[in-house]
Write an enzyme that holds these catalytic residues in place. Structure first.
Site, PDB file in Angstrom:
ATOM      1  N   HIS A  98       0.866  -1.178   0.000  1.00  0.00           N
ATOM      2  CA  HIS A  98       0.000   0.000   0.000  1.00  0.00           C
ATOM      3  C   HIS A  98       0.904   1.230   0.000  1.00  0.00           C
ATOM      4  CE1 HIS A  98       1.047   0.212   4.207  1.00  0.00           C
ATOM      5  NE2 HIS A  98       0.520  -0.985   4.431  1.00  0.00           N
ATOM      6  N   HIS A 143       4.074   1.333   2.143  1.00  0.00           N
ATOM      7  CA  HIS A 143       5.248   0.628   1.601  1.00  0.00           C
ATOM      8  C   HIS A 143       5.873   1.441   0.457  1.00  0.00           C
ATOM      9  CE1 HIS A 143       2.710  -2.960   2.910  1.00  0.00           C
ATOM     10  NE2 HIS A 143       3.814  -3.121   3.610  1.00  0.00           N
ATOM     11  N   GLY A 182       8.735   1.281   8.592  1.00  0.00           N
ATOM     12  CA  GLY A 182       7.739   2.314   8.878  1.00  0.00           C
ATOM     13  C   GLY A 182       7.592   2.563  10.380  1.00  0.00           C
ATOM     14  N   LYS A 223       4.916   3.188  11.695  1.00  0.00           N
ATOM     15  CA  LYS A 223       3.645   2.552  12.087  1.00  0.00           C
ATOM     16  C   LYS A 223       3.921   1.374  13.024  1.00  0.00           C
ATOM     17  CE  LYS A 223      -0.425   0.384  11.326  1.00  0.00           C
ATOM     18  NZ  LYS A 223      -0.094  -0.915  10.808  1.00  0.00           N
ATOM     19  N   MET A 238      -2.274   3.432   7.232  1.00  0.00           N
ATOM     20  CA  MET A 238      -2.357   2.400   6.180  1.00  0.00           C
ATOM     21  C   MET A 238      -1.803   1.088   6.695  1.00  0.00           C
ATOM     22  SD  MET A 238      -2.028   4.046   2.571  1.00  0.00           S
ATOM     23  CE  MET A 238      -2.951   5.525   2.163  1.00  0.00           C
TER      24      MET A 238
END
Ligand code: PAF
Length: 281
Positions: A33, A36, A147, A149, A184
């Site tokens: 997504h 990435h 990431g 995240k 995401m």
């Protein structure tokens, strides 16, 4: 270009290394997504050759987790990764990566892997550090991209690289979000329409926590209560944890004095989502 064997990838990279080219690695589990793709673009800007690994790593999933159902689509991944600047997509089978089963592990021990996601996924980070160490050995990149995240994963990998004297720069890139703030994730595809509509509460709650911190609230307990209360406004949200730790050490703190990580994991039905924000004066 998709490469499926370690030998073929090594031969390809040796040629480039001998020509003096630098190599950047973006490890992924595929189903790419925009998050990435932002890592791949960053890798493209900082290296001559970009390798994206696309491997759903079995050793980081517990038997009750979503290894089998984890979304996969290599044709789409190849198109997206190449479009973002990847030169090679390493897409090995589990047999290629673990030909002798899995008897050797790289494990970062201590609270850093026990808190947050480590509490409900006690074997997860051992699988992550093992496969990332393998990928580092195979690709031998100068830089590797992850990431924010997965903030705990980034902290654990930084510790692994430091402790094992690995000569690799870890580049941690900002979280990429949908327009409504949802971070995401490949797992967002599991959400029903009703769950998807409520999922942005994670980011809203974390931002409210950060705003309170910036206005002077630095008690970890108070900030956790505030974030928890906000998430509980979403009827489908089932909180796994709301926590604040020093970052990147993930040591326990009672007040936020220096850089800290506010992190949440919340289930919506069968889907467990994570998100985080950095608190820093
Ligand atoms: O973040 C991920 O997608 C995975 O944990 C990683 C780093 C590719 C290791 O399998």
């Amino acid at each position: 270009m998709i490469i499926t064997t370690i030998k073929e990838l090594r031969d390809y990279l040796d040629t480039h290394r001998q020509a003096g080219k630098t190599i950047g690695l973006v490890p992924t589990m595929g189903f790419l997504h925009e998050g990435h793709l932002s890592l791949i673009r960053r890798a493209k800007a900082g290296n001559d050759i970009v390798v994206v690994s696309d491997f759903v790593n079995p050793t980081q999933f517990a038997p009750n987790e979503d290894f089998e159902s984890y979304p996969r689509n290599i044709e789409r991944d190849e198109r997206l990764a190449t479009g973002a600047g990847a030169h090679a997509i390493f897409y090995p089978s589990a047999e290629e990566m673990y030909p002798h089963g899995s008897s050797t592990f790289v494990e970062v021990t201590g609270d850093i892997t026990r808190v947050l996601c480590g509490a409900s996924r006690p074997t997860h980070f051992k699988g992550v550090t093992t496969v990332v160490a393998m990928l580092f050995n195979i690709v031998q990149p100068q830089k590797a991209y992850f990431g924010q995240k997965d903030a705990q994963q980034a902290a654990v990998l930084m510790k692994m690289v430091t402790d094992l004297h690995m000569d690799i720069d870890l580049v941690v890139c900002p979280i990429v979000r949908e327009k409504d703030g949802l971070a995401m994730s490949s797992r967002n595809t599991y959400l029903s329409a009703a769950e998807r509509a409520q999922a942005p509460i994670l980011n809203r709650a974390l931002r409210e926590g950060k705003a309170a911190f910036e206005k002077g609230e630095n008690s970890v307990e108070e900030l956790i209560q505030l974030i928890t209360g906000k998430i509980n406004e979403a009827p489908l949200a089932d909180i796994d944890y709301v926590s604040i730790y020093a970052f990147p050490s993930l040591e326990t703190i009672e007040t936020v004095e220096e850089k800290a990580l506010a992190a949440v994991a919340v289930r919506f039905g069968k889907t467990r989502l994570i998100d985080n924000i950095i608190l820093e004066k």
